[in-house]
Design an enzyme around this catalytic site. Structure first.
Site, PDB file in Angstrom:
ATOM      1  N   ALA A   1       0.923  -1.157   0.085  1.00  6.46           N
ATOM      2  CA  ALA A   1      -0.003  -0.086  -0.028  1.00  6.46           C
ATOM      3  C   ALA A   1       0.784   1.250  -0.046  1.00  6.46           C
ATOM      4  CB  ALA A   1      -0.847  -0.091   1.329  1.00  6.46           C
TER       5      ALA A   1
ATOM      6  N   GLU B   1      -1.818  -8.981  -0.349  1.00  6.01           N
ATOM      7  CA  GLU B   1      -3.315  -9.055  -0.096  1.00  6.01           C
ATOM      8  C   GLU B   1      -4.165  -8.877  -1.280  1.00  6.01           C
ATOM      9  OE1 GLU B   1      -3.686  -7.836   4.475  1.00  6.01           O
ATOM     10  OE2 GLU B   1      -2.825  -6.238   3.122  1.00  6.01           O
TER      11      GLU B   1
ATOM     12  N   GLU C   1       4.146  -5.801   7.262  1.00  3.95           N
ATOM     13  CA  GLU C   1       3.286  -4.763   8.253  1.00  3.95           C
ATOM     14  C   GLU C   1       3.849  -4.309   9.463  1.00  3.95           C
ATOM     15  OE1 GLU C   1       0.291  -5.900   4.905  1.00  3.95           O
ATOM     16  OE2 GLU C   1       1.886  -6.783   5.834  1.00  3.95           O
TER      17      GLU C   1
ATOM     18  N   GLY D   1       0.004  -4.846   1.129  1.00  4.68           N
ATOM     19  CA  GLY D   1      -1.272  -4.712   0.365  1.00  4.68           C
ATOM     20  C   GLY D   1      -1.308  -5.419  -1.023  1.00  4.68           C
TER      21      GLY D   1
END
Length: 245
Positions: free
Chosen positions: A63, A109, A129, A106
């Site tokens: 992300a 994911e 993370e 992300g």
């Protein structure tokens, strides 16, 4: 329509989305989330296969940290990325991630949310993370365990381990490992093959596979719907004619 962070290729049976922020290693920012929601809305209205890949050398290296850094409790509670990835996971026809390079945070994911993953040699999956003081909260903590088992998921999320393409294949995270730079070609070929199957059978099969717990009655009801379809009768008649020929 024009997009700022993705490129979209549409055809009768599929939509191919390219994550297009190569200067940021395709980091997933708010604009990309919004644009991917738009694509999801289109596929919910007109179900087609979805293929996702990244521009440049990476699938998506996480992300956007610049945006995450300024987000607080209220943003976290809205599940910005998690809601998108769950929506992708719920699309009615199969979704395929074609992964080259890094699929981290992300980006990993997003790949986990797809039904099938194909990796080029050199692909890597990881969820770093906790090293940034946050949780892998966009699906990794529940979806990765379902895909590879709790022990391997803990090695990735807690231990900071990376799964290279061969390890991902060994643990069942990816369907195939192909030559570097050919994951998208392999994903397109997979969709070509799936597109020959009954769309209704694929939709119901995906729903049954994704249903929680033992569900024999659901299987029976789904099969009952398919048994009454003209597509089933035509396909089986064609099969028997070919066998007799």
């Amino acid at each position: 329509m024009d997009y700022d962070t993705i490129n979209v290729e549409r055809s009768a049976d599929r939509v191919v989305v390219e994550l297009d922020r190569p200067y940021a290693r395709n980091a997933i920012n708010a604009a990309m989330v919004n644009e991917l929601h738009t694509v999801c809305g289109e596929l919910e209205q007109e179900p087609r296969f979805l293929v996702i890949h990244g521009a440049g050398e990476d699938f998506a290296a996480g992300a956007d940290i610049g945006e995450l850094r300024v987000r607080g409790r209220e943003e976290a509670l809205t599940g910005i990325n998690r809601a998108l990835f769950d929506r992708i996971n719920r699309l009615s026809l199969p979704t395929v991630a074609a992964i080259e390079g890094n699929a981290l945070g992300g980006g990993a994911e997003l790949a986990y949310a797809c039904d099938i993953r194909i990796a080029g040699q050199g692909a890597r999956f990881g969820n770093p993370e906790p090293g940034l003081g946050i949780l892998a909260a966009a699906g990794a903590c529940y979806r990765l365990s379902e895909l590879v088992g709790k022990s391997v998921a803990k090695q990735v999320i807690l231990g900071g381990g990376l799964l290279d393409a061969d390890a991902a294949h060994r643990h069942g995270l990816v369907m195939d490992v192909v030559e570097r730079g050919t994951a998208l070609t392999a994903a397109r070929a997979l969709v070509d093959r799936m597109s020959k199957a009954s769309p209704l059978a694929l939709r119901l099969s995906k729903s049954v596979v994704d249903a929680a717990g033992p569900h024999p009655l659901l299987d029976d009801v789904a099969q009952a719907v398919l048994f009454e379809s003209s597509d089933k009768r035509e396909r089986m008649a064609n099969f028997l004619e070919r066998r007799r020929a």
